[in-house]
Design a protein around this motif. Structure first.
Motif, PDB file in Angstrom:
ATOM      1  N   GLY A  10     -56.119 -65.028 -39.483  1.00 29.64           N
ATOM      2  CA  GLY A  10     -55.984 -65.532 -38.132  1.00 29.64           C
ATOM      3  C   GLY A  10     -56.113 -67.040 -38.017  1.00 29.64           C
ATOM      4  N   SER A  11     -56.682 -67.663 -39.016  1.00 33.81           N
ATOM      5  CA  SER A  11     -56.892 -69.115 -38.944  1.00 33.81           C
ATOM      6  C   SER A  11     -56.122 -69.897 -40.005  1.00 33.81           C
ATOM      7  N   GLN A  90     -52.721 -73.900 -31.254  1.00 30.43           N
ATOM      8  CA  GLN A  90     -53.692 -73.142 -32.041  1.00 30.43           C
ATOM      9  C   GLN A  90     -55.079 -73.775 -31.983  1.00 30.43           C
ATOM     10  N   GLN A  93     -56.516 -72.666 -28.671  1.00 31.78           N
ATOM     11  CA  GLN A  93     -56.884 -71.256 -28.746  1.00 31.78           C
ATOM     12  C   GLN A  93     -58.166 -71.072 -29.559  1.00 31.78           C
ATOM     13  N   TRP A  94     -58.248 -71.767 -30.684  1.00 30.88           N
ATOM     14  CA  TRP A  94     -59.428 -71.651 -31.537  1.00 30.88           C
ATOM     15  C   TRP A  94     -60.678 -72.144 -30.811  1.00 30.88           C
ATOM     16  N   SER A  95     -60.546 -73.237 -30.101  1.00 32.92           N
ATOM     17  CA  SER A  95     -61.674 -73.793 -29.367  1.00 32.92           C
ATOM     18  C   SER A  95     -62.190 -72.794 -28.335  1.00 32.92           C
ATOM     19  N   HIS A  96     -61.291 -72.209 -27.560  1.00 29.77           N
ATOM     20  CA  HIS A  96     -61.689 -71.232 -26.544  1.00 29.77           C
ATOM     21  C   HIS A  96     -62.254 -69.969 -27.195  1.00 29.77           C
ATOM     22  N   PHE A  97     -61.594 -69.495 -28.233  1.00 27.50           N
ATOM     23  CA  PHE A  97     -62.022 -68.279 -28.911  1.00 27.50           C
ATOM     24  C   PHE A  97     -63.410 -68.443 -29.524  1.00 27.50           C
ATOM     25  N   SER A  98     -63.614 -69.522 -30.283  1.00 20.68           N
ATOM     26  CA  SER A  98     -64.909 -69.712 -30.946  1.00 20.68           C
ATOM     27  C   SER A  98     -66.020 -69.927 -29.925  1.00 20.68           C
ATOM     28  N   SER A  99     -65.706 -70.588 -28.818  1.00 21.86           N
ATOM     29  CA  SER A  99     -66.687 -70.776 -27.756  1.00 21.86           C
ATOM     30  C   SER A  99     -67.079 -69.429 -27.157  1.00 21.86           C
ATOM     31  N   ALA A 100     -66.104 -68.570 -26.903  1.00 19.71           N
ATOM     32  CA  ALA A 100     -66.380 -67.250 -26.345  1.00 19.71           C
ATOM     33  C   ALA A 100     -67.212 -66.400 -27.307  1.00 19.71           C
ATOM     34  N   VAL A 101     -66.879 -66.445 -28.586  1.00 21.50           N
ATOM     35  CA  VAL A 101     -67.654 -65.697 -29.586  1.00 21.50           C
ATOM     36  C   VAL A 101     -69.093 -66.201 -29.612  1.00 21.50           C
TER      37      VAL A 101
END
Length: 112
Positions: A10-11, A90, A93-101
């Protein structure tokens, strides 16, 4: 540490595009740079990297050409304008995703 293949898959495009935004590179150079910068966390094999590069080239995110440097011919990869835009998408997206996790992992609720 061995990471889940899904996390790496995914990364991987994000990582490769970010390196190619700095400068064009050949395959082994990408593998070595990823490994060095991640303290050995990302130890891609050629069989993993080259399909990623081919997919990104088919998407128009990167271009490649053979170059001879010091008598040695290698295939160099470079990011395209389309690839720069994809990298920006990307990264966001990664910034938002990692923040949510991280928000979920650090939640200190009452528990059940």
């Amino acid at each position: 540490m061995n990471y889940d293949k899904g996390l790496i898959a995914g990364s991987s495009a994000l990582l490769v595009l970010s390196l190619l935004k700095e400068q064009e590179r050949y395959g082994y150079e990408l593998i070595k740079t990823l490994k060095d910068r991640s303290n050995d966390a990302f130890d891609f094999k050629e069989g993993t990297l080259y399909p990623i590069l081919h997919k990104m080239e088919n998407e128009g995110w990167i271009r490649s050409e053979n170059k001879t440097v010091n008598g040695r011919t290698r295939r160099y990869y470079a990011i395209t304008a389309r690839g720069v835009k994809q990298l920006e998408v990307q990264q966001e997206q990664w910034s938002h995703f990692s923040s949510a996790v991280n928000q979920v992992l650090s939640f200190q609720g009452s528990g059940s």
